[in-house]
Structures are given as structure tokens and as C-alpha cells.
Design a protein around this motif. Structure first.
Motif, PDB file in Angstrom:
ATOM      1  N   GLY A 233       0.933  -1.230  -0.282  1.00 31.93           N
ATOM      2  CA  GLY A 233      -0.222   0.185   0.278  1.00 31.93           C
ATOM      3  C   GLY A 233       1.080   1.083  -0.213  1.00 31.93           C
ATOM      4  N   VAL A 234       2.601   1.067   0.004  1.00 27.50           N
ATOM      5  CA  VAL A 234       3.221   2.352  -0.059  1.00 27.50           C
ATOM      6  C   VAL A 234       3.031   2.767  -1.066  1.00 27.50           C
ATOM      7  N   PRO A 235       2.895   3.938  -1.931  1.00 26.41           N
ATOM      8  CA  PRO A 235       3.651   3.896  -3.317  1.00 26.41           C
ATOM      9  C   PRO A 235       5.157   4.182  -3.232  1.00 26.41           C
ATOM     10  N   GLY A 236       5.824   3.296  -4.165  1.00 30.27           N
ATOM     11  CA  GLY A 236       7.452   3.894  -4.169  1.00 30.27           C
ATOM     12  C   GLY A 236       7.995   2.552  -3.425  1.00 30.27           C
ATOM     13  N   HIS A 237       7.683   1.700  -2.420  1.00 30.54           N
ATOM     14  CA  HIS A 237       8.318   1.337  -1.989  1.00 30.54           C
ATOM     15  C   HIS A 237       8.183  -0.622  -2.903  1.00 30.54           C
ATOM     16  N   LEU A 238       9.931  -1.101  -3.010  1.00 27.86           N
ATOM     17  CA  LEU A 238       9.679  -1.751  -3.367  1.00 27.86           C
ATOM     18  C   LEU A 238      10.013  -3.122  -2.881  1.00 27.86           C
ATOM     19  N   VAL A 239      10.618  -3.185  -1.925  1.00 34.03           N
ATOM     20  CA  VAL A 239      11.305  -4.468  -0.739  1.00 34.03           C
ATOM     21  C   VAL A 239      12.048  -3.760   0.770  1.00 34.03           C
ATOM     22  N   ASP A 240      11.958  -4.788   1.673  1.00 33.13           N
ATOM     23  CA  ASP A 240      12.392  -4.321   2.805  1.00 33.13           C
ATOM     24  C   ASP A 240      13.169  -5.820   3.279  1.00 33.13           C
TER      25      ASP A 240
END
Length: 121
Positions: free
Chosen positions: A40-47
Motif C-alpha cells: 500500500g505504500v507508493p514507491g516501496h519496492l522491498v525491505d
């Protein structure tokens, strides 16, 4: 210059300490928010959440973002602090570092050059 070079991906690193007694609480808190962030967070790719084998209270959280602006927008968003609070409540220390990705290791593209000639002597 391509779009990625004009607006490079970002890597955000958190160096944190979580007392051993809070490890399960910390991991449970991460589990509760990870899908919400990922989906749901725009721009988040991976953590990734990593624990030091040499010092089990030392943790590293890395996240990759489409751009640094995406991360900063998420960090300023009204829900960010509330969503992250259960994890932060488990930490005794936290340090944040931000980077833009300038180069990345990838396999070289296949070439159609013939094999180098060998010299027989």
C-alpha cells in the motif's frame, strides 16, 4: 541519461537495537505492518530485517524505494508514525541513513563475439 539515472532508486538503512527480551514483540510488530507497507505504500519496492549473529540485539532494516522522494513522502504521511509505533516501542536505539543507488551489480549482457583466438607455440 535514462530515467533511472535522473531519479535513482533509494536505499534506506536503519541501524537499531532491540533488547533480547523484546525480540519476539519486535518481529510480531514487523509482521503486522510488512504487507501493509509492501502492498500500500507508493514507491516501496522491498525491505529486509536482519539480525546480527555476533550481537543479537543489533538489527538492520533496509528498504528500497523507487525514489528517495517516495520514502520521504511515506515518512511524512499521517499514518507512518502510528503504523511504525509498535516496532519503535521495542527499540532502545535507532539511527537512519539514506542513500541513492548509483550503480548496481548485474550480469553482463550476452555478447556475440567469437571466443578469443589462442596462440599455439
Amino acid at each position: 541519461m535514462n530515467e533511472q539515472q535522473n531519479d535513482p532508486r533509494a536505499r534506506v538503512v536503519f541501524l537499531i537495537r532491540v533488547p533480547r527480551a523484546r525480540t519476539e514483540d519486535f518481529l510480531r510488530a514487523y509482521e503486522q505492518i510488512r504487507y501493509e507497507v509492501a502492498e500500500g505504500v507508493p514507491g516501496h519496492l522491498v525491505d529486509q530485517v536482519c539480525q546480527s549473529p555476533a550481537d543479537p540485539e543489533q538489527w538492520l532494516i533496509t528498504s528500497e524505494w523507487r525514489t528517495l522522494a517516495d520514502f520521504e513522502a511515506w515518512e511524512r504521511s499521517p499514518g507512518h508514525r502510528e503504523l511504525a509505533r509498535p516496532m519503535r516501542d521495542c527499540m532502545t536505539e535507532a539511527r537512519s541513513l539514506r542513500f541513492v543507488v548509483r550503480q548496481q551489480t548485474t550480469a553482463r549482457p550476452a555478447t556475440h563475439d567469437p571466443a578469443p583466438a589462442t596462440v599455439e607455440g
